[in-house]
Write an enzyme that holds these catalytic residues in place. Structure first.
Site, PDB file in Angstrom:
ATOM      1  N   GLU A  73       0.663  -1.030   0.028  1.00 37.58           N
ATOM      2  CA  GLU A  73       0.065   0.000   0.134  1.00 37.58           C
ATOM      3  C   GLU A  73       0.957   1.340   0.048  1.00 37.58           C
ATOM      4  O   GLU A  73       1.807   1.293   0.613  1.00 37.58           O
ATOM      5  CB  GLU A  73      -0.849  -0.055   1.189  1.00 37.58           C
ATOM      6  CG  GLU A  73      -2.013  -1.063   1.313  1.00 37.58           C
ATOM      7  CD  GLU A  73      -3.142  -1.116   2.290  1.00 37.58           C
ATOM      8  OE1 GLU A  73      -2.606  -0.550   3.091  1.00 37.58           O
ATOM      9  OE2 GLU A  73      -4.176  -1.497   1.824  1.00 37.58           O
ATOM     10  N   CYS A  97       3.722   8.415   1.310  1.00 42.41           N
ATOM     11  CA  CYS A  97       4.157   7.378   2.440  1.00 42.41           C
ATOM     12  C   CYS A  97       4.480   6.185   1.716  1.00 42.41           C
ATOM     13  O   CYS A  97       3.508   5.541   1.153  1.00 42.41           O
ATOM     14  CB  CYS A  97       3.123   7.235   3.683  1.00 42.41           C
ATOM     15  SG  CYS A  97       3.380   6.065   4.789  1.00 42.41           S
ATOM     16  N   CYS A 145       6.332  -7.139   7.007  1.00 41.60           N
ATOM     17  CA  CYS A 145       7.519  -6.650   7.933  1.00 41.60           C
ATOM     18  C   CYS A 145       7.774  -7.804   8.853  1.00 41.60           C
ATOM     19  O   CYS A 145       6.854  -8.432   9.406  1.00 41.60           O
ATOM     20  CB  CYS A 145       6.911  -5.488   8.593  1.00 41.60           C
ATOM     21  SG  CYS A 145       8.009  -4.667   9.689  1.00 41.60           S
ATOM     22  N   CYS A 183       5.878  -5.259  15.676  1.00 44.61           N
ATOM     23  CA  CYS A 183       5.348  -4.444  16.661  1.00 44.61           C
ATOM     24  C   CYS A 183       3.986  -4.789  16.760  1.00 44.61           C
ATOM     25  O   CYS A 183       3.212  -4.722  16.026  1.00 44.61           O
ATOM     26  CB  CYS A 183       5.587  -2.968  16.183  1.00 44.61           C
ATOM     27  SG  CYS A 183       7.181  -2.486  15.654  1.00 44.61           S
ATOM     28  N   CYS A 211       0.988  -2.787  15.406  1.00 44.33           N
ATOM     29  CA  CYS A 211       0.873  -2.362  14.091  1.00 44.33           C
ATOM     30  C   CYS A 211       0.366  -3.498  13.322  1.00 44.33           C
ATOM     31  O   CYS A 211       0.598  -4.654  13.252  1.00 44.33           O
ATOM     32  CB  CYS A 211       2.386  -2.236  13.452  1.00 44.33           C
ATOM     33  SG  CYS A 211       2.461  -2.093  11.986  1.00 44.33           S
ATOM     34  N   CYS A 242      -1.329   5.993  10.301  1.00 44.40           N
ATOM     35  CA  CYS A 242       0.023   4.981  10.887  1.00 44.40           C
ATOM     36  C   CYS A 242      -0.203   3.799  11.552  1.00 44.40           C
ATOM     37  O   CYS A 242      -1.047   3.584  12.263  1.00 44.40           O
ATOM     38  CB  CYS A 242       0.640   5.925  11.887  1.00 44.40           C
ATOM     39  SG  CYS A 242       2.352   5.486  12.313  1.00 44.40           S
TER      40      CYS A 242
HETATM   41  S1  SF4 Z   1       5.586  -0.345  13.108  1.00 48.15           S
HETATM   42 FE1  SF4 Z   1       4.830  -2.019  11.715  1.00 48.15          FE
HETATM   43  S2  SF4 Z   1       5.806  -1.652   9.610  1.00 48.15           S
HETATM   44 FE2  SF4 Z   1       6.852  -0.343  11.294  1.00 48.15          FE
HETATM   45  S3  SF4 Z   1       8.473  -1.531  12.042  1.00 48.15           S
HETATM   46 FE3  SF4 Z   1       6.931  -2.065  13.565  1.00 48.15          FE
HETATM   47  S4  SF4 Z   1       5.917  -3.730  12.531  1.00 48.15           S
HETATM   48 FE4  SF4 Z   1       7.244  -2.833  10.862  1.00 48.15          FE
END
Ligand code: SF4
Length: 351
Positions: free
Chosen positions: A90, A103, A110, A114, A117, A342
């Site tokens: 995206e 962005c 990923c 996190c 996220c 975000c």
């Molecule tokens: S915030 Fe999301 S995209 Fe960014 S490093 Fe952490 S898991 Fe990966």
């Protein structure tokens, strides 16, 4: 076939020389790609037909395919894009009054994981190439008709934030290449001050970003100490806050004029007390970092157990940081209604 978007000037020159062409051809082609926004070799009218045919045989010149797109009530624009191998990411455009930021994503999925996220809940599939990274910015310029060939006078597509899907410093080589193409003054000419790379803190690459690109740096900090940070960012077990701040000191020795932005997601009852704010202040003072904070309201997504902090708590937290001399604006959530804000990007089931 070689993907032409994403080659450095040096690489493009040497491939053309191998084809028996003079180096000025590389400059002409660079201009067509990054100043004129050409989407085919046919458009390159000051290049002979014979060479255009050879280029078509040797190179691909693609934009990602738009699978779906959404525009939110606040005009935030999100695309689900597909590359030639079918992988999807995206890209989001966040327009302001007189400028706007694209962005960009740097990986499919990923690996950092996190806990807050949405992207991180999607496993890493692969890194994007430099061409796939920079072509997201170019596609937004196409959509908003911001190449010289268009009659459009606005120049809204001005900034790049490397904050989309993926940890950019897990794909540092391609990200560095893409950013150097973006900031090349003979091409897209995006000012380095208008480019921000945001990382979860992959320590070994932080000074490299300063040395190789000179763009602005943002650190996803989100907690004032290791004990809390490790709970929400498993990467903190690998690179502790102290190591990240030492790397930030290195960055600021090279890029002396830039503040580092510390992104701080406001999670209700977890990291949003006055004591948390005071701990952050003590940390920044100890490492003498030119810092500012970006307080981010949490955008809940299905399946995540965190809740956003109340406005009062966010306000009090911001005041505590400001009292100690740090700018600490609260970021306005953009594109929330289309999951473009975000930490909400996800390519599997999106839009
Ligand atoms: S915030 Fe999301 S995209 Fe960014 S490093 Fe952490 S898991 Fe990966």
């Amino acid at each position: 076939m070689i993907e032409i978007i994403g080659l450095t000037k040096k690489e493009l020159t040497s491939v053309l020389e191998e084809m028996g062409e003079k180096s000025f051809r590389a400059k002409q082609i660079w201009h067509w790609l990054y100043v004129q926004g050409a989407k085919s070799f046919e458009e390159m009218t000051n290049i002979s037909k014979d060479l255009r045919n050879k280029l078509t045989e040797k190179f691909t010149l693609n934009r990602p395919k738009i699978v779906t797109e959404q525009i939110s009530a606040d005009k935030t624009h999100k695309w689900l894009l597909e590359f030639t191998d079918g992988q999807r990411i995206e890209t989001v455009f966040i327009p302001e009054e007189e400028h706007g930021a694209v962005c960009v994503s740097t990986q499919v999925g990923c690996a950092v994981g996190c806990k807050f996220c949405h992207t991180g809940s999607q496993k890493i599939t692969r890194n994007l190439t430099a061409g796939e990274i920079i072509s997201q910015f170019m596609l937004v310029k196409d959509v908003y008709a911001e190449w010289p060939s268009s009659s459009q006078d606005n120049r809204l597509v001005s900034n790049i934030v490397v904050m989309g899907m993926g940890e950019p410093l897990h794909n540092a080589d391609n990200v560095i290449k893409a950013l150097n193409i973006a900031t090349d003054q003979d091409g897209l000419a995006v000012s380095k001050r208008r480019v921000t790379l945001s990382t979860s803190g992959i320590v070994p690459h932080i000074p490299e970003i300063a040395r190789e690109t000179g763009v602005k740096l943002a650190i996803s900090l989100h907690a004032p100490n290791n004990q809390k940070r490790s709970q929400i960012m498993p990467i903190n077990d690998r690179y502790k806050i102290e190591e990240i701040l030492s790397a930030c000191q290195e960055y600021q020795k090279i890029v002396t004029s830039r503040y580092i932005t510390f992104e701080y997601l406001m999670l209700d009852g977890f990291n949003d007390s006055l004591q948390d704010a005071q701990e952050l202040v003590a940390l920044m003072k100890k490492y003498k970092i030119g810092a500012k904070f970006n307080l981010i309201p949490f955008n809940p997504w299905p399946g995540c157990h965190f809740k956003p902090s109340s406005n009062n708590r966010v306000y009090a937290f911001s005041k505590e940081l400001e009292k100690a001399g740090f700018a600490a604006p609260v970021r306005t959530a953009r594109g929330q209604d289309i999951l473009a804000a975000c930490g909400q990007l996800k390519s599997k089931k999106s839009v």
